[in-house]
Structures are given as C-alpha cells and as structure tokens.
Enzyme design. Structure first.
Site, PDB file in Angstrom:
ATOM      1  CE  LYS A  37      -3.473   2.481   2.737  1.00  0.00           C
ATOM      2  NZ  LYS A  37      -4.492   2.395   3.809  1.00  0.00           N
ATOM      3  CG  HIS A  67     -11.373 -27.096 -35.395  1.00  0.00           C
ATOM      4  ND1 HIS A  67     -10.216 -26.375 -35.232  1.00  0.00           N
ATOM      5  CD2 HIS A  67     -11.419 -27.428 -36.703  1.00  0.00           C
ATOM      6  CE1 HIS A  67      -9.590 -26.272 -36.389  1.00  0.00           C
ATOM      7  NE2 HIS A  67     -10.285 -26.905 -37.300  1.00  0.00           N
TER       8      HIS A  67
END
Length: 509
Positions: A136, A273
């Site tokens: 932070k 596919h």
C-alpha cells in the site's frame, strides 16, 4: 538517514546473500525467528523484531510482527508532516523495505501431511499484513515477495534506480501474491464445507508457461495450472515426444479426454476443433480405433486421437500413415513409441490415470461482465427411459441408442449422431436448426445406414421424422419434452420407427 529492511521469509533461498548485499550498502536488517537465526549465524549484524517492539513474540509465534512499531514504521507517509511528527513523537523508526514470503499453505495442502490442524497452523497472519502494508505504501517502501527479484533490487540500489515505478511493480506483484494465497485458503474452506457456489468466488491458478500464441497467431496466450485440486481430480500428463503444446492443443486435449472418460469399454475418439469426428467402443482397442477412423477418415487429418487403453503397434502403424497433431493414451507400447517417434512433430501424451481421475465438478465460462458457473454434466440419465412408440427397439438397437445418446453429450449443439455397431458413422453438430444437423449426420453416414440408429441431444419435430423415414432409420433416442411430442410419436408409429425418450437433455454450447 539509515535505511531499514525487515526480512522474514519462510523460503530462505539466497536470503543470506541478499541481506549481505543490503548490509554492504549501509542498510540495517530487522528479522524474526528462523530468518533471524540464519542471518545471525552467517555473521550479519541483525536486529531481532522484539528489540524494535519491546514485546516478545507470543502464542507459539502467532503474534510477533503485529505491532504499531512495525506497521507504523512501514505505513507512515514520508511526505505527510503529521505522519512524520507522530512517528517521531512515539519513537518509531522507519522500515523502508519488507522482504517476506508466507507460510507454505499451498505446499502443505498438496502434501500427505494435510491435516486440518496442520493447514490451520500454516495460514500466515503477520506476513500478509506486512506485505499489504508495504505494498500500500509503495510510494516510500519496497515490498519484496519473490526471491527472483533479489538480484535486480540490489543492482537498482547500487545504481540508485529503485524508483517509484519499480516499487509500484513490486507492489502489484505483492497484491497478486496475497490474493493468490487467500484464494487458495478460501477454496480449501469451501471444499471443507462442500460449498459449490460461494457468495464470493475466488479461483487460484499458477502460470506454468507462455504459449506460442492463442487460438490465432495474433493472440497472446499462457497456460495456468490449477493449484488446489482434490485428490480424486489429480492427474499428470507427460509429453513423451513432439514439439511444445499450443493453446488449441490444450483445449482439444481436454475435450478428447472428457469424451473417452465417458466410456468404461475400450474407446477411441478423434477430435478436431473441440468436436469429435469419430467415436467408437469395442471389445478391444484396435477394433475401436478402426471404427472411429472409419466415421470420418478425412477430418481426422490434423486432429487429436485419444484412447482409454494402451496404444498398440497396430494402432501406431495406422496413425503413422497420416498426419495427426496429438495422440493421448494411458500408455504407449514399446513398439508404438518406436514407430510414432519417427515423426518429429507428433505429440505423444501419456495420462496414466486417464480413466480413474474425476473431472472437476464445477465448470466456468466467460460471459458479458463476468462468468457463469455450473456443475459438470456428469449424468447420462436423470429418469428411466420411456418407450413411447408402438414399436420397441431391439436389444441391439437399444445398446446402440444408449451409446449414441452418450456420444451426443460430447458434440456441439444442435447435435445429432448416427450410430452403428457402437460407433458413430455420421455426426451433425453445431447447427442452428436440428433438421440441418440430421441432414449432415445422414449425409456423412451415406451408404452405411442399414440398421443404423439416431440419437439427438434435444427434442425434434416432424421434419426430422420425415428425414428418418427417407433414410431408413428405424430407431431413435431423444429427450422429449416438446409441445409437439404427440405429433412426433404419432408420425413415428405411422412409419414403424421405434422412439425412446430420455427426459434428459445434453446441450453443449
């Protein structure tokens, strides 16, 4: 003013060297527990945390860095006058770098020693608090969670380049690290309580490698591995031969494996596919291969072949006669390896427990603004079969109908399979109109329709029945549930077609 680094790491690789470099650059080192002892024994001048806090660690080490003298030194803003005055008034010294990695919750979770009590004790509290505080306050503090960054940090310090932008990068890395850690813990607790759909969904994956590209060459892609896997879902695949796997290879592999796992009998599927172009079961794997190949000997070119039995010399010789991307099996015979490895690019993938491991119970799919989550479709029938026509299927027809309906689970909706002798002979899939899927399946089966049956992944109408009559199909299976079911049954009776309702739909989108 002398810079201070707080070092408290579980994984201690290269930490002595890193701390030594910091000391040589004029930094003071604060440390805790095992890290303190290792640094002290190496001859470094190290300050123990309780010398800073004036408070001995308690509760078997559960509380040692949770103290204002630690978090105040990390979190205060150096450019905020009131912060600086408060720190000076209280007598808190600044901490300008935090070097931390956490208790090994992940390692314990994937070990044999993963008792609940042991896992609880390996949930780090002080570490994430320090990491988040330093991340932070990246404007003033460097947070270091990855040992691979040690060398660059020392180099940047020597060259006075440990700037705000790099500290922001370290901060980002740190928040990813703690989010990953917490997500892993929450996944464990959800599993412990059998919560499949928690109010807040967190998923935990670790990057394994970058891929050459995604679905298309202009798309970037990476492979991430799921970290928390239930014991019954664990599997490992070994690449025995061939070039590296691509994005499309990995998705097709998963589709192929899911298909052969539907069957206990010797099974072979060819996938292209993400869709099957041939699927068969038989009493032996060689026959299953021949039947799967016969379904569509053209589309199998450049596809993936998966088996739930060993790849034999016979199958290897057959596969060696044309191009396939991947062969997947639980085992490859010595002869098969010798034959198939003569081709440079074919990928041979061994999944030893291909039949035993369970597929994850939860599936996710990306949609607008988020994900949809559902249970995996692992059920074939939710109710007993209904024989709704005057003519009932023969025993052989029923066997093929059941195989066909199971095969329908694996094709893209709208999905139709034409089946004969426990093998697909024609597949129609991915059509927007069911009759078109039927036409495709029948066309692909061509002259082989005698004694064939048809399976559909959802209900159909009279136009499909007309196609069945025209092509001599005498038995069909479908879920039923349409407002036109009575019309369809009546027409089947008129044409002498046996129809079975499953009351279970299997769309695959």
């Amino acid at each position: 003013m002398t810079k201070r680094a707080l070092i408290s790491v579980f994984e201690k690789d290269n930490i002595v060297e890193f701390a030594s470099e910091l000391v040589n650059l004029g930094w003071e080192i604060i440390s805790t527990g095992g890290t303190y002892r290792i640094l002290k024994e190496s001859g470094l001048n190290v300050i123990e945390v309780d010398e800073v806090t004036n408070f001995k660690e308690i509760l078997d080490g559960r509380v040692k860095t949770l103290h204002p003298f630690i978090h105040g030194g990390i979190l205060y803003r150096r450019d905020e006058k009131s912060h600086v005055e408060t720190i000076e008034k209280i007598g808190i010294s600044s901490i300008d770098m935090v070097v931390n990695n956490l208790y090994p919750f992940e390692k314990v979770l994937n070990s044999e020693n993963k008792t609940h009590e042991n896992l609880i004790e390996n949930i780090d509290i002080g570490g994430p608090s320090m990491i988040r505080a330093a991340a932070k306050n990246y404007n003033d503090v460097s947070i270091v969670v990855d040992p691979s960054d040690y060398a660059e940090i020392i180099e940047r310090l020597k060259e006075d380049r440990l700037d705000k932008n790099f500290r922001l990068y370290l901060s980002c890395k740190a928040f990813n690290y703690t989010a990953y850690y917490d997500a892993l813990i929450s996944s464990y607790f959800n599993d412990l309580l059998n919560i499949e759909f928690p109010e807040k969904l967190t998923t935990t994956y670790k990057k394994v490698s970058d891929l050459r590209y995604g679905e298309n060459p202009h798309q970037k892609a990476s492979f991430y591995e799921k970290v928390y896997i239930k014991d019954e879902e664990k599997t490992e695949f070994k690449q025995l031969h061939g070039k590296e796997l691509s994005y499309n290879n990995l998705t097709d592999m998963y589709s192929a494996i899911k298909i052969v796992k539907e069957f206990e009998e010797p099974c072979v599927v060819a996938v292209k596919h993400n869709n099957p172009c041939g699927l068969a079961i038989a009493e032996n794997i060689d026959d299953a291969y021949d039947k799967a190949y016969a379904c569509d000997s053209v589309s199998i070119f450049g596809g993936i072949i998966a088996l739930n039995r060993e790849v034999t010399k016979y199958i290897a010789e057959k596969i060696n006669s044309f191009f396939v991307e991947i062969v997947i099996a639980n085992k490859f015979s010595k002869d098969a390896i010798e034959i198939l490895t003569k081709k440079k690019n074919i990928r041979l993938i061994e999944v030893e427990n291909i039949s035993e491991f369970k597929l994850p119970n939860i599936m996710t799919k990306e949609v607008l603004n988020g994900l949809v989550v559902q249970n995996y479709d692992d059920t074939l029938l939710t109710k007993e079969l209904k024989f709704v026509t005057k003519r009932k299927p023969t025993e052989e027809e029923l066997k093929n109908l059941i195989f066909g309906f199971k095969a329908c689970k694996t094709v893209c909706s709208n999905g139709i399979v034409i089946v004969k002798d426990n093998a697909t002979i024609g597949i129609g899939q991915g059509e927007v109109r069911r009759s078109w899927a039927v036409q495709e399946g029948l066309e692909r089966a061509k002259e082989n329709l005698k004694d064939a049956v048809l399976a559909s992944d959802a209900f159909f109408f009279e136009d499909t029945v007309e196609l069945l009559k025209e092509n001599g199909i005498k038995a069909v299976i479908q879920p039923g549930g349409s407002v036109k079911d009575e019309n369809v049954i009546k027409l089947c009776d008129e044409y002498g077609i046996a129809m079975v309702f499953t009351s279970t739909r299997h769309f695959r989108h």
